[in-house]
Design an enzyme around this catalytic site. Structure first.
Site, PDB file in Angstrom:
ATOM      1  CD  GLN A 115      -1.996  -2.391  -1.845  1.00  0.00           C
ATOM      2  OE1 GLN A 115      -0.803  -2.524  -2.072  1.00  0.00           O
ATOM      3  NE2 GLN A 115      -2.448  -1.765  -0.786  1.00  0.00           N
TER       4      GLN A 115
ATOM      5  CD  GLU B 171       2.024  -3.632   0.798  1.00  0.00           C
ATOM      6  OE1 GLU B 171       2.667  -3.211  -0.182  1.00  0.00           O
ATOM      7  OE2 GLU B 171       0.951  -3.140   1.156  1.00  0.00           O
TER       8      GLU B 171
ATOM      9  CG  HIS C  45       7.316   1.765   2.098  1.00  0.00           C
ATOM     10  ND1 HIS C  45       6.702   2.912   2.538  1.00  0.00           N
ATOM     11  CD2 HIS C  45       6.354   1.047   1.472  1.00  0.00           C
ATOM     12  CE1 HIS C  45       5.427   2.882   2.197  1.00  0.00           C
ATOM     13  NE2 HIS C  45       5.188   1.765   1.536  1.00  0.00           N
ATOM     14  CD  GLU C  46       7.000  -2.023  -0.391  1.00  0.00           C
ATOM     15  OE1 GLU C  46       5.946  -2.429   0.133  1.00  0.00           O
ATOM     16  OE2 GLU C  46       7.057  -0.979  -1.074  1.00  0.00           O
TER      17      GLU C  46
ATOM     18  CG  HIS D 102       3.477  -2.184   3.745  1.00  0.00           C
ATOM     19  ND1 HIS D 102       2.335  -1.516   4.129  1.00  0.00           N
ATOM     20  CD2 HIS D 102       3.943  -1.520   2.653  1.00  0.00           C
ATOM     21  CE1 HIS D 102       2.118  -0.498   3.294  1.00  0.00           C
ATOM     22  NE2 HIS D 102       3.085  -0.477   2.395  1.00  0.00           N
TER      23      HIS D 102
ATOM     24  CD  GLU E 263       0.908   2.008   1.310  1.00  0.00           C
ATOM     25  OE1 GLU E 263       2.064   2.291   1.673  1.00  0.00           O
ATOM     26  OE2 GLU E 263       0.624   0.930   0.732  1.00  0.00           O
TER      27      GLU E 263
ATOM     28  CG  ASP F 226      -5.835   1.033  -9.562  1.00  0.00           C
ATOM     29  OD1 ASP F 226      -5.275   0.803  -8.475  1.00  0.00           O
ATOM     30  OD2 ASP F 226      -5.800   0.260 -10.533  1.00  0.00           O
TER      31      ASP F 226
ATOM     32  CE1 TYR G 219       2.805   4.699  -0.161  1.00  0.00           C
ATOM     33  CE2 TYR G 219       0.780   5.531  -1.127  1.00  0.00           C
ATOM     34  CZ  TYR G 219       1.733   4.543  -1.028  1.00  0.00           C
ATOM     35  OH  TYR G 219       1.627   3.400  -1.769  1.00  0.00           O
TER      36      TYR G 219
ATOM     37  CE  LYS H 191       8.809   8.290  -6.632  1.00  0.00           C
ATOM     38  NZ  LYS H 191       9.738   7.900  -5.561  1.00  0.00           N
TER      39      LYS H 191
HETATM   40  N1  BES Z   1       1.460  -1.147  -1.253  1.00  0.00           N
HETATM   41  C1  BES Z   1       2.177  -0.189  -1.985  1.00  0.00           C
HETATM   42  C2  BES Z   1       1.999  -0.304  -3.471  1.00  0.00           C
HETATM   43  C3  BES Z   1       0.565  -0.208  -3.946  1.00  0.00           C
HETATM   44  C4  BES Z   1      -0.334   0.680  -3.403  1.00  0.00           C
HETATM   45  C5  BES Z   1       0.138  -1.022  -4.966  1.00  0.00           C
HETATM   46  C6  BES Z   1      -1.646   0.735  -3.851  1.00  0.00           C
HETATM   47  C7  BES Z   1      -1.165  -0.960  -5.427  1.00  0.00           C
HETATM   48  C8  BES Z   1      -2.067  -0.083  -4.866  1.00  0.00           C
HETATM   49  C9  BES Z   1       3.683  -0.224  -1.664  1.00  0.00           C
HETATM   50  O1  BES Z   1       3.961  -0.536  -0.343  1.00  0.00           O
HETATM   51  C10 BES Z   1       4.213   1.161  -1.891  1.00  0.00           C
HETATM   52  O2  BES Z   1       3.765   2.048  -1.217  1.00  0.00           O
HETATM   53  N2  BES Z   1       5.164   1.327  -2.807  1.00  0.00           N
HETATM   54  C11 BES Z   1       5.777   2.597  -3.107  1.00  0.00           C
HETATM   55  C12 BES Z   1       7.116   2.738  -2.450  1.00  0.00           C
HETATM   56  C13 BES Z   1       7.134   3.452  -1.161  1.00  0.00           C
HETATM   57  C14 BES Z   1       8.561   3.644  -0.679  1.00  0.00           C
HETATM   58  C15 BES Z   1       6.387   4.746  -1.099  1.00  0.00           C
HETATM   59  C16 BES Z   1       6.002   2.672  -4.599  1.00  0.00           C
HETATM   60  O3  BES Z   1       5.592   1.751  -5.301  1.00  0.00           O
HETATM   61  O4  BES Z   1       6.567   3.638  -5.077  1.00  0.00           O
HETATM   62 ZN    ZN Z   2       3.394   1.010   0.983  1.00  0.00          ZN
END
Ligand code: BES
Ligand code: ZN
Length: 614
Positions: free
Chosen positions: A138, A272, A296-297, A300, A319, A376, A384, A570
């Site tokens: 992703q 996910e 969260h996952e 999904h 999201e 990206d 979100y 993050k």
């Molecule tokens: N699907 C996302 C991760 C993602 C998004 C990867 C876009 C690549 C491109 C995953 O479900 C996600 O949202 N992860 C979050 C955690 C969540 C609790 C907000 C993260 O990685 O922090």
């Molecule tokens: Zn997510």
């Protein structure tokens, strides 16, 4: 560019993939995957003369019609684009009519520049004994794992046969077909099948020294051997989350829900991948305080994996809905105040990102335009948290859980196995409310500021009100620090004695939104609350940000330690940015990054490089 999806080269108006089969050999010495992909496509237009696939940094060794190497096809690669890669244009010997099936076999190998793959040397793993490979597709990296129609509007089943060197094991985002691998000389062949249709970005592979431990009736957690106990302990709540998801929505479709805890360079909190969620080891707090990411996952499994956005402009359908379901799960298990509290933390994240991007930045629209834009680069908490707030607002407007929860179920039933746009989502909402309640709800829906929510940058047009029972104490304490910033008060460990991890985070976040704190106040805060020695990744992150905001130099070694221990974007991106912004820290930020570049995932490294103006 397809008219359905601005971020693919594929001619989706002509034909769509139904099945994808991979046969790959994993070569750790040369750090590449070598093999074939067999695509089964169905035509959807009258006269189809060519097949255009997405690729990125792949070497193509031949294209054939059918399942073997007998009938070779003519092809050529288009101009490369840094983000979108190169179109692989395959000419068909004679045009196909509509609704015909065609099989295309592509022989290929990956290169060292494939963004989907991170190859780790043994020293970069936890146990330091074996090499490791994982993928992250992703948003648009599946095209650097395999030639494919790399658009979430196309939903496919897939199968795979992965040849790995002993004693390593392969796992994929699919069901395992053979419990024991077939042994061929020095290698092991693992076979997989994903029978539920998925978008290409959910194809995932991991190869490493992996051990599994059962944590529920349909769940195994996988990690390197030395961490397995810790992982099994941290994620015991998994089955509860799945069950709650089933109560809220529909029966869990995917058979297994396994978890994979990756080495520390994994760039996300969680991903996910169906049947096998990938998570960062920074969730291993030792007290289960960060398992919301797993909820969260799991959410999904319905929102995103079953019901999928049709392109990255409607990413909020994945999201925003997932945040909404994640918080419904948390609300059911820990009470409504927890849900409301988590939502307030989310508003803070949203505000921080809208400030960072700029309130007029078109990428802060819930549905941004992504023509020519790398998804990206558009990534933020907007899909979100603006997405969550929109759904939460609609829930309140339409009459609360009694109305909204049955609607959610019906939404999943209706769109399961499909990809949809925001307009289709809105149409269905109208149709559902009309059929169940008639005019009463339609007049409410007609009042909604659709343009404001969906197509206007900045903060949402309406500010939701949330219950303050858990946030009140955090806000009070933060205010106290703010007003006493220059005149110390009797801070004591008792101030936060009854705070949960989330309340500590909320408190720090609240202080972060004020002016930089004087160093004497930071000294006093650390002395009273022992923040520098906290190992919980979220608290560590917020505390370090707070210190960097004030250019508090005693924190620098701690920041460097955190930045080199893990590579979750993050944390790493904001911390590098904050350190770089300190006049006394910018050289340290650059030096630290340069020294550790190889540790970071290629996507993460690319961003930090940009942030540090390297
Ligand atoms: N699907 C996302 C991760 C993602 C998004 C990867 C876009 C690549 C491109 C995953 O479900 C996600 O949202 N992860 C979050 C955690 C969540 C609790 C907000 C993260 O990685 O922090
Ligand atoms: Zn997510």
């Amino acid at each position: 560019m397809s008219k359905f999806d601005p971020n693919t080269f594929a001619n989706l108006e002509d034909l769509v993939t139904e099945h994808l089969h991979l046969e790959l050999k994993v070569d750790f010495e040369k750090k590449r995957l070598v093999g074939t992909v067999l695509l089964t496509l169905r035509t959807v237009a009258q006269e189809v003369k060519q097949v255009i696939l997405d690729t990125n940094q792949l070497t193509i060794n031949g294209v054939y019609e059918g399942e073997d190497l007998e009938k070779s096809l003519e092809y050529h690669l288009g101009e490369p684009d840094v983000s979108f890669g190169r179109a692989l244009k395959i000419s068909l010997p004679k045009p196909l009519g509509s609704n015909e099936l065609i099989k295309i076999l592509v022989k290929y190998e990956t290169t060292k520049d494939c963004g989907a793959l991170q190859w780790l040397e043994p020293h970069q793993t936890v146990d330091k004994k074996h090499p490791y490979l994982f993928t992250q597709c992703q948003a648009i990296y599946a095209r650097s794992l395999t030639p494919c129609q790399d658009s979430p509007s196309v939903k496919i089943t897939y199968s795979a046969s992965i040849d790995t060197p002993a004693p390593l094991r392969a796992l994929m985002s699919a069901l395992r077909i053979n419990e024991e691998p077939e042994l061929v000389g020095d290698s092991r062949v693992y076979k997989f099948e994903q029978r539920t249709t998925i978008p290409s970005y959910l194809i995932a592979l991991v190869v490493g020294d992996l051990e599994g431990r059962e944590i529920g009736p349909r769940s195994t957690v996988w990690s390197e051997p030395s961490m397995i106990e810790k992982c099994a302990w941290e994620f015991v709540d998994t089955e509860q989350f799945i069950k709650t998801g089933e109560d809220l929505l529909t029966p869990y479709e995917w058979g297994r829900y396994d978890l994979l805890v990756l080495p520390s360079s994994f760039p996300y909190g969680g991903m996910e991948n169906p049947c096998l969620t990938f998570v960062t080891p920074t969730l291993l707090a030792g007290d289960r305080s960060l398992v919301d990411v797993v909820a969260h996952e799991i959410a999904h499994s319905w929102m995103g994996n079953l019901v999928t956005t049709n392109n990255w402009e409607n990413f909020w359908l994945n999201e925003g809905w997932t945040m909404f379901i994640e918080r419904k799960i948390i609300g059911r298990l820990h009470g409504e105040p927890s849900r409301q509290f988590s939502a307030q933390l989310g508003v803070k994240d949203l505000k921080a990102d809208v400030d960072l991007f700029g309130h007029k930045n078109p990428l802060t629209c819930l549905c941004p335009r992504l023509q020519g834009v790398d998804p990206d680069d558009a990534f933020s908490s907007v899909p979100y948290e603006k997405g969550f707030n929109f759904l939460y607002y609609l829930e309140q407007l339409l009459g609360g859980a009694d109305v909204f929860e049955p609607y959610m179920k019906e939404y999943v039933r209706h769109f399961a196995g499909k990809s949809l746009s925001t307009e289709e989502w809105k149409d269905f909402l109208y149709r559902y409310m009309e059929s169940k309640y008639g005019h009463e709800k339609i007049s409410l829906l007609d009042e909604v500021d659709w343009k404001g929510w969906l197509y206007t940058p900045g903060m949402p047009p309406i500010e939701n009100k949330f219950d303050q029972s858990l946030s009140h104490a955090c806000i009070q304490l933060a205010n106290k620090w703010d007003t006493h910033r220059n005149t110390p008060f009797e801070a004591s460990p008792k101030d936060i004695e009854y705070f949960s991890t989330d309340q500590n985070i909320f408190f720090l976040e609240e202080v972060l939104q004020t002016d930089p704190m004087p160093h004497s106040a930071l000294d006093a805060m650390d002395h009273a609350y022992g923040l520098t020695k906290v190992q919980n990744a979220e608290i560590r992150f917020k505390w370090q940000l707070l210190c960097l905001k004030a250019e508090y130099q005693p924190i620098y070694p701690e920041v460097v330690k955190f930045l080199t221990e893990q590579g979750r974007m993050k944390y790493t991106r904001p911390l590098y940015r904050a350190l770089y912004k300190c006049p006394s820290g910018s050289q340290l930020a650059r030096d630290t990054f340069k020294k550790n570049r190889d540790f970071y995932h290629p996507i993460c490294a690319r961003f930090i490089e940009k942030d540090l103006e390297l």
